[in-house]
Scaffold this motif. Sequence first.
Motif, PDB file in Angstrom:
ATOM      1  N   GLN A   1     -19.106  27.570 -25.860  1.00  0.00           N
ATOM      2  CA  GLN A   1     -19.681  26.909 -27.095  1.00  0.00           C
ATOM      3  C   GLN A   1     -19.827  28.129 -28.299  1.00  0.00           C
ATOM      4  OE1 GLN A   1     -22.078  23.121 -27.471  1.00  0.00           O
ATOM      5  NE2 GLN A   1     -21.792  23.467 -25.310  1.00  0.00           N
ATOM      6  N   ALA A   2     -20.745  29.099 -27.644  1.00  0.00           N
ATOM      7  CA  ALA A   2     -21.088  30.278 -28.421  1.00  0.00           C
ATOM      8  C   ALA A   2     -20.119  31.062 -28.960  1.00  0.00           C
ATOM      9  CB  ALA A   2     -22.268  31.024 -27.782  1.00  0.00           C
ATOM     10  N   SER A   3     -19.168  31.352 -28.076  1.00  0.00           N
ATOM     11  CA  SER A   3     -17.925  32.289 -28.388  1.00  0.00           C
ATOM     12  C   SER A   3     -17.090  31.508 -29.527  1.00  0.00           C
ATOM     13  CB  SER A   3     -17.061  32.519 -27.029  1.00  0.00           C
ATOM     14  OG  SER A   3     -17.864  33.212 -25.935  1.00  0.00           O
ATOM     15  N   ASN A   4     -17.046  30.270 -29.218  1.00  0.00           N
ATOM     16  CA  ASN A   4     -16.002  29.573 -30.208  1.00  0.00           C
ATOM     17  C   ASN A   4     -16.668  29.673 -31.475  1.00  0.00           C
ATOM     18  OD1 ASN A   4     -14.215  28.913 -28.354  1.00  0.00           O
ATOM     19  ND2 ASN A   4     -15.211  26.845 -27.785  1.00  0.00           N
ATOM     20  N   ILE A   5     -17.852  29.927 -31.600  1.00  0.00           N
ATOM     21  CA  ILE A   5     -18.279  29.829 -33.209  1.00  0.00           C
ATOM     22  C   ILE A   5     -18.699  31.086 -33.596  1.00  0.00           C
ATOM     23  CG2 ILE A   5     -19.216  27.475 -33.186  1.00  0.00           C
ATOM     24  CD1 ILE A   5     -22.141  28.655 -32.716  1.00  0.00           C
ATOM     25  N   ALA A   6     -18.525  32.472 -32.535  1.00  0.00           N
ATOM     26  CA  ALA A   6     -19.120  33.624 -32.951  1.00  0.00           C
ATOM     27  C   ALA A   6     -18.014  34.657 -32.688  1.00  0.00           C
ATOM     28  CB  ALA A   6     -20.457  34.106 -32.032  1.00  0.00           C
ATOM     29  N   PHE A   7     -16.628  34.548 -33.412  1.00  0.00           N
ATOM     30  CA  PHE A   7     -15.633  35.332 -32.960  1.00  0.00           C
ATOM     31  C   PHE A   7     -15.839  36.878 -33.073  1.00  0.00           C
ATOM     32  CE2 PHE A   7     -14.614  31.332 -34.851  1.00  0.00           C
ATOM     33  CZ  PHE A   7     -13.473  30.774 -33.996  1.00  0.00           C
ATOM     34  N   GLY A   8     -15.573  37.608 -32.001  1.00  0.00           N
ATOM     35  CA  GLY A   8     -15.774  39.038 -31.877  1.00  0.00           C
ATOM     36  C   GLY A   8     -16.987  39.356 -31.570  1.00  0.00           C
ATOM     37  N   THR A   9     -18.048  38.495 -31.309  1.00  0.00           N
ATOM     38  CA  THR A   9     -19.551  38.668 -31.221  1.00  0.00           C
ATOM     39  C   THR A   9     -19.867  38.771 -29.624  1.00  0.00           C
ATOM     40  OG1 THR A   9     -20.093  37.915 -33.277  1.00  0.00           O
ATOM     41  CG2 THR A   9     -21.776  38.076 -31.515  1.00  0.00           C
ATOM     42  N   ASP A  10     -20.336  39.697 -29.066  1.00  0.00           N
ATOM     43  CA  ASP A  10     -20.833  39.658 -27.667  1.00  0.00           C
ATOM     44  C   ASP A  10     -21.568  38.392 -27.372  1.00  0.00           C
ATOM     45  OD1 ASP A  10     -19.365  41.804 -27.058  1.00  0.00           O
ATOM     46  OD2 ASP A  10     -20.830  43.202 -27.395  1.00  0.00           O
ATOM     47  N   VAL A  11     -21.476  37.758 -26.109  1.00  0.00           N
ATOM     48  CA  VAL A  11     -22.248  36.833 -25.713  1.00  0.00           C
ATOM     49  C   VAL A  11     -22.767  36.978 -24.338  1.00  0.00           C
ATOM     50  CG1 VAL A  11     -22.552  34.300 -25.221  1.00  0.00           C
ATOM     51  CG2 VAL A  11     -21.286  35.055 -27.129  1.00  0.00           C
ATOM     52  N   PHE A  12     -23.953  37.060 -24.109  1.00  0.00           N
ATOM     53  CA  PHE A  12     -24.603  37.284 -22.589  1.00  0.00           C
ATOM     54  C   PHE A  12     -25.436  36.082 -22.145  1.00  0.00           C
ATOM     55  CE2 PHE A  12     -24.116  41.534 -24.717  1.00  0.00           C
ATOM     56  CZ  PHE A  12     -22.928  42.163 -23.646  1.00  0.00           C
ATOM     57  N   ALA A  13     -25.361  35.739 -20.858  1.00  0.00           N
ATOM     58  CA  ALA A  13     -26.118  34.700 -20.507  1.00  0.00           C
ATOM     59  C   ALA A  13     -27.048  35.637 -19.501  1.00  0.00           C
ATOM     60  CB  ALA A  13     -25.288  33.907 -19.496  1.00  0.00           C
TER      61      ALA A  13
ATOM     62  N   GLU B   1     -20.668  36.364 -49.450  1.00  0.00           N
ATOM     63  CA  GLU B   1     -19.682  37.216 -48.865  1.00  0.00           C
ATOM     64  C   GLU B   1     -19.862  37.233 -47.348  1.00  0.00           C
ATOM     65  OE1 GLU B   1     -19.363  40.680 -50.604  1.00  0.00           O
ATOM     66  OE2 GLU B   1     -18.524  39.950 -52.390  1.00  0.00           O
ATOM     67  N   SER B   2     -21.188  37.005 -47.050  1.00  0.00           N
ATOM     68  CA  SER B   2     -21.807  37.251 -45.747  1.00  0.00           C
ATOM     69  C   SER B   2     -21.089  35.976 -44.618  1.00  0.00           C
ATOM     70  CB  SER B   2     -23.228  37.097 -45.377  1.00  0.00           C
ATOM     71  OG  SER B   2     -23.765  35.908 -46.079  1.00  0.00           O
ATOM     72  N   ILE B   3     -20.769  34.724 -45.349  1.00  0.00           N
ATOM     73  CA  ILE B   3     -20.007  33.816 -44.589  1.00  0.00           C
ATOM     74  C   ILE B   3     -18.783  34.147 -43.964  1.00  0.00           C
ATOM     75  CG2 ILE B   3     -18.954  31.469 -44.768  1.00  0.00           C
ATOM     76  CD1 ILE B   3     -21.088  30.687 -46.630  1.00  0.00           C
ATOM     77  N   GLU B   4     -18.197  35.105 -44.593  1.00  0.00           N
ATOM     78  CA  GLU B   4     -16.765  35.268 -44.162  1.00  0.00           C
ATOM     79  C   GLU B   4     -16.775  35.865 -42.438  1.00  0.00           C
ATOM     80  OE1 GLU B   4     -15.051  38.200 -46.733  1.00  0.00           O
ATOM     81  OE2 GLU B   4     -15.254  36.793 -48.675  1.00  0.00           O
ATOM     82  N   GLY B   5     -17.870  36.723 -42.144  1.00  0.00           N
ATOM     83  CA  GLY B   5     -17.981  37.296 -41.004  1.00  0.00           C
ATOM     84  C   GLY B   5     -18.077  36.188 -39.927  1.00  0.00           C
ATOM     85  N   SER B   6     -18.963  35.180 -40.239  1.00  0.00           N
ATOM     86  CA  SER B   6     -19.370  34.059 -39.382  1.00  0.00           C
ATOM     87  C   SER B   6     -18.461  33.002 -39.170  1.00  0.00           C
ATOM     88  CB  SER B   6     -20.826  33.666 -39.779  1.00  0.00           C
ATOM     89  OG  SER B   6     -21.168  32.745 -38.854  1.00  0.00           O
ATOM     90  N   PHE B   7     -17.765  32.832 -40.387  1.00  0.00           N
ATOM     91  CA  PHE B   7     -16.655  31.729 -40.283  1.00  0.00           C
ATOM     92  C   PHE B   7     -15.153  32.428 -40.434  1.00  0.00           C
ATOM     93  CE2 PHE B   7     -20.488  29.471 -41.178  1.00  0.00           C
ATOM     94  CZ  PHE B   7     -20.355  28.430 -40.613  1.00  0.00           C
ATOM     95  N   SER B   8     -14.909  33.218 -39.874  1.00  0.00           N
ATOM     96  CA  SER B   8     -13.482  34.142 -40.042  1.00  0.00           C
ATOM     97  C   SER B   8     -12.455  33.178 -39.752  1.00  0.00           C
ATOM     98  CB  SER B   8     -13.493  35.379 -39.305  1.00  0.00           C
ATOM     99  OG  SER B   8     -13.676  35.034 -37.814  1.00  0.00           O
ATOM    100  N   ASP B   9     -12.464  32.278 -38.708  1.00  0.00           N
ATOM    101  CA  ASP B   9     -11.417  31.418 -38.556  1.00  0.00           C
ATOM    102  C   ASP B   9     -11.098  30.265 -39.828  1.00  0.00           C
ATOM    103  OD1 ASP B   9     -14.146  30.079 -38.422  1.00  0.00           O
ATOM    104  OD2 ASP B   9     -13.271  28.474 -36.888  1.00  0.00           O
ATOM    105  N   ILE B  10     -12.155  29.770 -40.543  1.00  0.00           N
ATOM    106  CA  ILE B  10     -12.124  29.052 -41.583  1.00  0.00           C
ATOM    107  C   ILE B  10     -11.504  29.798 -42.833  1.00  0.00           C
ATOM    108  CG2 ILE B  10     -13.216  27.494 -43.212  1.00  0.00           C
ATOM    109  CD1 ILE B  10     -15.040  26.522 -41.205  1.00  0.00           C
ATOM    110  N   GLU B  11     -11.938  31.128 -42.954  1.00  0.00           N
ATOM    111  CA  GLU B  11     -11.578  31.948 -43.985  1.00  0.00           C
ATOM    112  C   GLU B  11      -9.985  32.230 -43.768  1.00  0.00           C
ATOM    113  OE1 GLU B  11     -13.114  33.002 -46.611  1.00  0.00           O
ATOM    114  OE2 GLU B  11     -14.977  31.931 -46.411  1.00  0.00           O
TER     115      GLU B  11
END
Length: 374
Positions: free
Chosen positions: A188-200, A291-301
Amino acid sequence: MESDPRTPCFFICPYLGGNHLNTLQNYGWNELHQTHWIEHQENFKSSEGKIGRVTLEHKHMYRVVTELGEWLAVCSGSLLHRAIDRRDYPAVGDWVAIEQMPGEERGIIHSILPRTSVFSRKTAGDSMTEQLIAVNVDIVFLVTSMNEDFNPRRLERYLVAAYDSGAIPVIVLTKADLCDTPQDFIDQASNIAFGTDVFAVSSKTGAGIDHVIALLKDGKTAALLGSSGVGKSSLVNAICGDATMDVQTIREDDAKGRHTTTHRELIALPAGGVLIDTPGMREFQLWNDSESIEGSFSDIEALTASCKFNDCSHKSEPGCAIQQALADGSLAEDRFMSYLKLQREIAYLERKTNTQAQIAERKRWKAIAKTQKR
């Protein structure tokens, strides 16, 4: 005689030159800050000026670590006179030019060195003002727990703010030892955070903690951001290897936490690196530009760029890539709704802040005119 564990451990810092004993490398001092310091020294009139880093802020009082130890400090009159908005005052993480009061373990902050990053939010409530969370941060750990309190929409807000700050966002999912399906939360986290590291991670068993510590090598500064009860204080203790921070349990009925951290504080880590722990925040209103939305919502952009018309409103136009993605399920409707909501929020904030800036500028010039008349 045993030394007080609260007393900083001093060593030679080659960046400052000479044979000064100091702790500044422990607190993230590097060549970039050294360059800023050299350029900034012309603002110093006193030969007693030192460089220091703000580790704690409390009601216009600051705790600042210097090469000579930690001092309580206040802002100089000239700094207060120059200040117009919140960004003109020191914040936790700032490198400052400070002068020691004669014969006292106290100091006066004369100026603030240029910041490499600024993480902030809109002040809670109706006030249109900015609240600085942390500055000069290399990494922002977005901390959320793998239980009922996991909220993808809130995580999206944190990501937008992190991209706007200039720091690198990293998602840390806590309480892995209490979760039966950690991979579901990771996905779930990876699907909204493209290119961002996710650690459990688990602060209790130590699982995944080494991955977090590895990111802090080379004197990196990281800020912890998350709601109450997600395990930020436990994470700090796991990274430090001791009970640095107090810990409280979550409520069993809704998995929500109680406030443990009540202020922002900068902590130098034994293995190197610096952490800035922050109070839990349930309300997180953005303070940035669109402009900062672009990084977080790159899929929609990316989908927007594929629409047939450049001015597509993504409602009923033919060839709308957004509507096609919503129809085939490749774009979740709640994610798109969150995107639109954040866009509206930022647009409203920009209009309000621009109006307030104009009012503040008129007041400033009126004050200058009155002074000149006198």
